[in-house]
Design an enzyme around this catalytic site. Structure first.
Site, PDB file in Angstrom:
ATOM      1  N   CYS A 400     -52.622  -4.864   7.604  1.00 48.04           N
ATOM      2  CA  CYS A 400     -51.112  -4.484   8.735  1.00 48.04           C
ATOM      3  C   CYS A 400     -51.447  -3.324   8.586  1.00 48.04           C
ATOM      4  O   CYS A 400     -50.853  -2.902   9.937  1.00 48.04           O
ATOM      5  CB  CYS A 400     -49.950  -5.223   7.977  1.00 48.04           C
ATOM      6  SG  CYS A 400     -49.731  -6.962   7.596  1.00 48.04           S
ATOM      7  N   THR A 427     -37.538 -17.220  18.542  1.00 47.37           N
ATOM      8  CA  THR A 427     -37.294 -16.729  19.851  1.00 47.37           C
ATOM      9  C   THR A 427     -38.107 -15.543  19.450  1.00 47.37           C
ATOM     10  O   THR A 427     -39.221 -15.871  18.286  1.00 47.37           O
ATOM     11  CB  THR A 427     -36.389 -15.866  19.913  1.00 47.37           C
ATOM     12  OG1 THR A 427     -35.565 -14.935  18.132  1.00 47.37           O
ATOM     13  CG2 THR A 427     -34.137 -16.378  19.849  1.00 47.37           C
ATOM     14  N   ASP A 430     -38.520 -13.744  16.002  1.00 51.45           N
ATOM     15  CA  ASP A 430     -38.294 -14.708  14.658  1.00 51.45           C
ATOM     16  C   ASP A 430     -40.266 -14.977  13.697  1.00 51.45           C
ATOM     17  O   ASP A 430     -40.436 -14.319  14.798  1.00 51.45           O
ATOM     18  CB  ASP A 430     -38.368 -16.376  14.952  1.00 51.45           C
ATOM     19  CG  ASP A 430     -36.735 -16.458  15.330  1.00 51.45           C
ATOM     20  OD1 ASP A 430     -35.746 -15.454  14.151  1.00 51.45           O
ATOM     21  OD2 ASP A 430     -36.477 -17.379  15.708  1.00 51.45           O
ATOM     22  N   ASP A 470     -44.630 -15.676   6.267  1.00 51.11           N
ATOM     23  CA  ASP A 470     -44.166 -16.175   7.803  1.00 51.11           C
ATOM     24  C   ASP A 470     -43.054 -17.648   7.368  1.00 51.11           C
ATOM     25  O   ASP A 470     -41.876 -17.730   7.569  1.00 51.11           O
ATOM     26  CB  ASP A 470     -44.486 -16.431   9.290  1.00 51.11           C
ATOM     27  CG  ASP A 470     -45.541 -14.736   9.580  1.00 51.11           C
ATOM     28  OD1 ASP A 470     -44.701 -13.891   8.671  1.00 51.11           O
ATOM     29  OD2 ASP A 470     -46.240 -14.718   9.933  1.00 51.11           O
ATOM     30  N   GLY A 520     -60.369 -25.080  11.013  1.00 57.59           N
ATOM     31  CA  GLY A 520     -60.959 -24.195  11.573  1.00 57.59           C
ATOM     32  C   GLY A 520     -61.575 -23.536  12.634  1.00 57.59           C
ATOM     33  O   GLY A 520     -62.174 -24.155  13.202  1.00 57.59           O
ATOM     34  N   HIS A 521     -62.002 -22.461  12.483  1.00 60.19           N
ATOM     35  CA  HIS A 521     -62.891 -21.651  12.867  1.00 60.19           C
ATOM     36  C   HIS A 521     -64.242 -20.764  12.776  1.00 60.19           C
ATOM     37  O   HIS A 521     -62.654 -19.713  11.653  1.00 60.19           O
ATOM     38  CB  HIS A 521     -62.594 -21.529  15.062  1.00 60.19           C
ATOM     39  CG  HIS A 521     -63.328 -20.585  15.461  1.00 60.19           C
ATOM     40  ND1 HIS A 521     -64.272 -21.586  16.079  1.00 60.19           N
ATOM     41  CD2 HIS A 521     -63.660 -19.623  16.109  1.00 60.19           C
ATOM     42  CE1 HIS A 521     -64.432 -20.495  17.149  1.00 60.19           C
ATOM     43  NE2 HIS A 521     -64.293 -19.548  16.881  1.00 60.19           N
ATOM     44  N   SER A 522     -64.934 -20.385  12.744  1.00 55.29           N
ATOM     45  CA  SER A 522     -66.059 -18.793  12.868  1.00 55.29           C
ATOM     46  C   SER A 522     -66.413 -18.518  13.749  1.00 55.29           C
ATOM     47  O   SER A 522     -67.077 -19.346  14.544  1.00 55.29           O
ATOM     48  CB  SER A 522     -66.565 -19.819  10.891  1.00 55.29           C
ATOM     49  OG  SER A 522     -67.468 -20.586  11.942  1.00 55.29           O
TER      50      SER A 522
END
Length: 719
Positions: A400, A427, A430, A470, A520-522
C-alpha cells in the site's frame, strides 16, 4: 523486489543460514549470476554466530552483536528468505519440503544446516533441558534465566571445548550479576580428552578460579525440573540445564537419498554430495577425502569454493576444490575477557588473546553489518522539470506504500458522476461496491499490490487477505475471486513453479475464507504484482463507513506500522525479527474479527491512507468527529523506534498532507503510515465495546479500543 531486464532461468536453493551460506549470500550480492533466482530456507530470521556465543553468554556482547540478520542479507543478495524449517529434500523431484507451504523446487541446492543435539535422547532432557544447538533458542533461554533466576544453580553436560566455554561464560555472567549460584560441568569421561595436556591444565585452572564444580566419569540417568540424577543415585541440583555434548546430524538427512557418513552428508572436494546438483557444507557435511573435526574455521574457508562451484553448476563451468589445512588455530574463551590459543600443541593464555579473538570475530561480523543500501535509479544529466520531486529521496515502497496518494485520488474521483444504475447502492467512500443481484445484496472489490517481499507465497497471502479486508469490512461473506497477476520475466520452468506457488497459496487463503477462485488474468512485466477481485454476499445490511454515532467506541483489530517497517527493510534499517513479525501480522486473517464485529455501526479496514485517513473517512461519511488516544493505539514491534529515527514510507507525505491540522511528530507519525492488509477499524456501541474487545483478544487479535466518536463534524483530535 529486485528487477532485471534478463529473465530468471534457474533456481538456487540454500537450505540453512549457516556461516558458509551467509558468506555465499554476501558474495552473491556483490557479484550475482544473471538469470538465477536465489532462495534461502531457515527456521529463524537471524542466525547466531557461534564464535561469539560464549562472549554473549558471559555478557561481553549484546544479542544484536551475536546475530547475522538473514532478512537484511537476503535483501542485499536479491534472494527470497523462507522462514521455516526444511524437513526433507527429494533429489529426484528436486524439491525441498517446508511445512505449511508447497514444496520448494530447485535446480541446484546446497545444505548448510549445522548440527543438532542428541541430548533429547536423555530421559527428561526434552522437558527440562536446553540444548546448546541451535544457538538462537539457547541464547534466548539463557537471557531469560539470567534475568529472572540468577540465584538458581546451573549445569552443563559435556566436557569438550564447547561445554567448558559455556560453563566458564555462565559462571562469569552470574558473578557479574552478583550471584553465587553453583555451576556444574558433567562429563562421562575425562574433561577435554581431545586437547593437549597443556590446554587441559590451563582451562581447568580457569574453571577452578570461577568456582565451577567438575564431575568427571559420571553417567546421567535422568533429568527433572530441579536436578540431574546420576546412575549411582547422586542428585545434582540445577534449574538451568544445557547440553553441549552428543551433537548429531539432523534426522531428515537420513531419508534424503544422499550418501551419508554417520548421518552427515558425504561430499567430495568440490563440496558436492553423491547427487551432482546438491552440495553440502559446514558441520552437516563430511569431507570424504580429508575428514576434519566440526569447527567453524572450515565452514568459513569453504565459502569461496562453494560460491564458485554453485555458479559453475548453474552455468559458468568454472570449478574449484576445497583443501582444508592440516591444523588450525583454536581460540577458547575463558569466561572473563581472557582466552586460550592452541595450535601445533602449543598453548598460550591471557587478555591479549581475547582481544585478538574479539578482533577476528568482529571482522567476520562486520561483513554482514555493512551491507550497501538499495540505491535510487541513476538520473540522466539532462532531465525534465519535476523529475527529482517525482523520484523522491528514497526507493518507492511496495504494498500500500505504492498506492496513489489520497489527495490526488480524491480530486480525480470527485469528478466522476454518480452511478445511473438503480441496482448500485454504494458510494465511492465505501470499502466495496454494493449491488443488488436477484434481490440479494452483493459486494465487489478489487485490490492489487506491488510486491515488497521476494517470496511469492508470503506476498500472495498478504495480497489475498488485503483484498478480503474490503469484503469483511462490509460485513459480507467472501464468495468468488479472480486472480490478477503481473509476473517478472521467467523461463517457462520458473514461470510454472511461480504460478503454482501463487495459485496454491491463493486457493488456500480464499477457500479458508469461504471463497472460490473462478478465473483470472496474467501478464509479464518488470516486477511481481498480485491482485484479487472478490465478491461477497450480505446476509444483513452492509456495514458502511457512514453509520458512526457520537459516543461510540473505536476499535482497531491489528497493530499499525507495516509501512514504516517495510520502508526500513528496503533501506536495510529494520532488524530481521521485526520484519518477520510484521509479515506474519499482514498474513493474519480478519475473518473471525469480522464475525465478532457484525454489529458495528461503521467499519473499514486500515490500508494505504493510514489510520488517520480511514478514521477520517468514517467521520466525513458519518458527519461526526473522533478523539484518538495515541497511547492506546497498538503498534507493531519496532515501528515506534523506526519512526523516531525518521523512517517514513514513500506515501507518508501525501497521507499527512490530508490532515494539516494534526501534528507531524515522531509520536504521531504512524497515524499516517500506509498499512498493507491492516486491521479492521470498527465503531462499536460504547456499552458493548469491552465485551467485543475481550472476544477479539480471545480469538487471537492484538485489538484495542483506541478512541471515541464525537459530535464535532470532520474534527479528529488527539489525546
Amino acid at each position: 523486489m529486485h528487477s532485471s531486464p534478463l529473465p530468471l532461468t534457474r533456481d538456487l536453493v540454500l537450505i540453512g543460514g549457516g556461516h558458509t551460506h551467509a558468506l555465499v549470500l554476501r558474495m552473491w550480492g556483490m557479484n550475482p549470476l544473471a538469470g538465477v533466482r536465489v532462495t534461502v530456507i531457515d527456521p529463524v530470521p537471524a542466525t547466531a554466530y557461534s564464535g561469539m556465543l560464549p562472549g554473549f553468554v558471559a555478557g561481553h556482547y549484546s544479542r544484536r552483536e551475536l546475530d547475522i540478520d538473514l532478512v537484511k542479507l537476503a535483501r542485499f543478495a536479491g534472494a527470497r528468505l523462507i522462514t521455516g524449517p526444511a524437513v526433507a529434500i527429494d533429489p529426484v523431484d528436486q524439491t525441498v519440503t517446508v511445512p505449511g507451504r508447497e514444496p520448494v523446487a530447485y535446480d541446484v541446492a546446497s545444505i548448510d544446516i549445522g548440527i543438532t543435539s542428541a541430548m533429547p535422547a536423555l530421559k527428561g532432557f526434552s522437558e527440562h533441558g536446553v540444548p546448546a544447538k541451535p544457538l538462537g533458542p539457547f541464547a534466548d533461554a539463557w537471557t531469560k534465566h539470567l534475568a529472572f533466576n540468577p540465584s538458581e544453580p546451573v549445569a552443563v553436560i559435556g566436557g569438550g571445548i564447547a561445554g567448558c566455554e559455556l560453563s566458564m561464560a555462565m559462571a562469569h555472567a552470574l558473578r557479574v550479576k552478583g550471584s553465587d549460584a553453583p555451576v556444574h560441568l558433567l562429563e562421562r569421561g575425562i574433561l577435554l580428552s581431545d586437547n593437549s595436556e597443556s590446554a587441559q591444565r590451563k582451562i581447568r585452572k580457569s574453571m577452578a578460579d570461577l568456582g565451577i564444580t567438575l564431575h568427571e566419569n559420571v553417567q546421567i540417568s535422568e533429568i527433572n525440573a530441579t536436578a540431574l540424577v546420576l546412575a549411582d543415585g547422586t542428585t545434582i541440583q540445577a534449574s538451568f540445564i544445557t547440553g553441549a555434548a552428543g551433537a548429531k546430524a539432523y534426522d531428515w538427512l537420513g531419508t534424503s537419498g544422499l550418501n551419508l557418513h554417520n548421518g552427515f552428508v558425504s561430499v567430495n572436494p568440490r563440496l558436492q554430495s553423491s547427487v551432482d546438483n546438491v552440495f553440502a557444507t559446514g558441520d552437516c557435511a563430511h569431507m570424504i577425502d580429508t575428514p576434519r573435526p566440526k569447527a567453524g574455521v572450515f565452514a568459513v574457508r569453504q565459502a569461496p569454493v562453494l560460491f564458485q562451484n554453485l555458479r559453475a553448476a548453474l552455468g559458468t563451468d568454472k570449478w574449484a576444490e576445497y583443501k582444508p589445512q592440516s591444523d588450525y588455530l583454536k581460540l577458547v574463551s575463558l569466561g572473563q575477557k581472557s582466552a586460550l590459543a592452541e595450535k601445533f600443541g602449543l598453548t598460550f593464555t591471557g587478555p591479549l588473546l581475547w582481544q585478538w579473538k574479539n578482533r577476528i570475530d568482529q571482522k567476520f561480523m562486520e561483513k554482514f553489518r555493512d551491507l550497501p543500501q538499495m540505491e535510487q535509479p541513476t538520473v540522466p544529466a539532462e532531465i525534465a522539470h519535476g523529475m527529482k520531486d517525482a523520484l523522491g529521496d528514497k526507493p518507492m515502497c511496495g504494498g500500500c506504500g505504492a498506492k496513489v496518494g489520497p489527495t490526488t485520488l480524491s480530486a480525480v474521483l470527485s469528478h466522476l458522476p454518480a452511478p445511473l444504475r438503480t441496482d448500485i447502492r454504494s458510494t465511492i467512500g465505501d470499502d466495496a461496491a454494493t449491488m443488488v443481484v436477484g434481490g440479494v445484496e452483493q459486494v465487489l472489490t478489487t485490490d492489487h499490490l506491488r510486491a515488497f517481499t521476494n517470496d511469492p507465497v508470503v506476498m500472495t497471502r498478504i495480497a489475498a487477505n488485503h483484498a478480503l479486508g474490503d469484503i469483511w469490512a462490509m460485513g459480507a461473506e467472501p464468495q468468488g475471486a479472480t486472480v490478477n497477476l503481473v509476473l517478472p520475466r521467467l523461463s517457462d520452468t520458473l514461470m510454472g513453479r511461480t504460478l503454482h506457488e501463487i495459485m496454491q497459496t491463493a486457493h488456500e487463503v480464499l477457500s479458508d475464507a469461504g471463497a472460490a477462485i473462478v478465473g483470472g488474468h496474467s501478464s509479464v512485466g518488470d516486477e511481481l504484482t498480485i491482485g484479487f477481485s472478490i465478491t461477497g454476499l450480505c446476509h444483513q445490511p452492509p456495514i458502511t463507513v457512514a453509520g458512526a454515532k457520537a459516543g461510540a467506541a473505536i476499535i482497531l483489530t491489528k497493530p499499525i506500522g507495516s509501512g514504516t517497517i517495510m520502508a526500513a527493510e528496503m533501506q536495510g534499517q529494520a532488524e530481521g525479527h521485526i520484519v518477520t513479525k510484521a509479515l506474519d501480522l499482514m498474513c493474519q486473517s480478519q475473518a473471525r474479527a469480522a464475525d465478532i464485529l457484525k454489529q458495528a455501526q461503521a467499519m473499514t479496514d486500515v490500508t494505504g491512507f493510514g489510520l488517520a485517513g480511514h478514521i477520517g473517512n468514517i467521520c466525513k461519511s458519518s458527519g461526526t468527529g473522533a478523539v484518538l488516544r495515541i497511547a492506546d493505539i497498538p503498534l507493531m514491534e519496532g515501528a515506534a523506534e523506526l519512526a523516531q529515527n525518521g523512517v517514513r514510507s514513500s506515501l507518508y507525505p501525501q497521507n499527512k498532507a490530508a490532515f494539516p491540522e494534526l501534528p507531524d511528530t515522531p509520536e504521531t507519525a504512524l497515524l499516517f503510515d500506509p498499512q498493507t492488509a491492516g486491521g479492521l477499524l470498527a465503531v462499536i456501541d460504547a456499552q458493548s465495546a469491552e465485551g467485543t474487545l475481550n472476544a477479539l483478544k480471545i480469538a487471537g487479535y492484538q485489538a484495542a479500543i483506541i478512541g471515541e466518536i464525537t459530535e464535532n463534524p470532520d474534527q479528529i483530535e488527539l489525546a
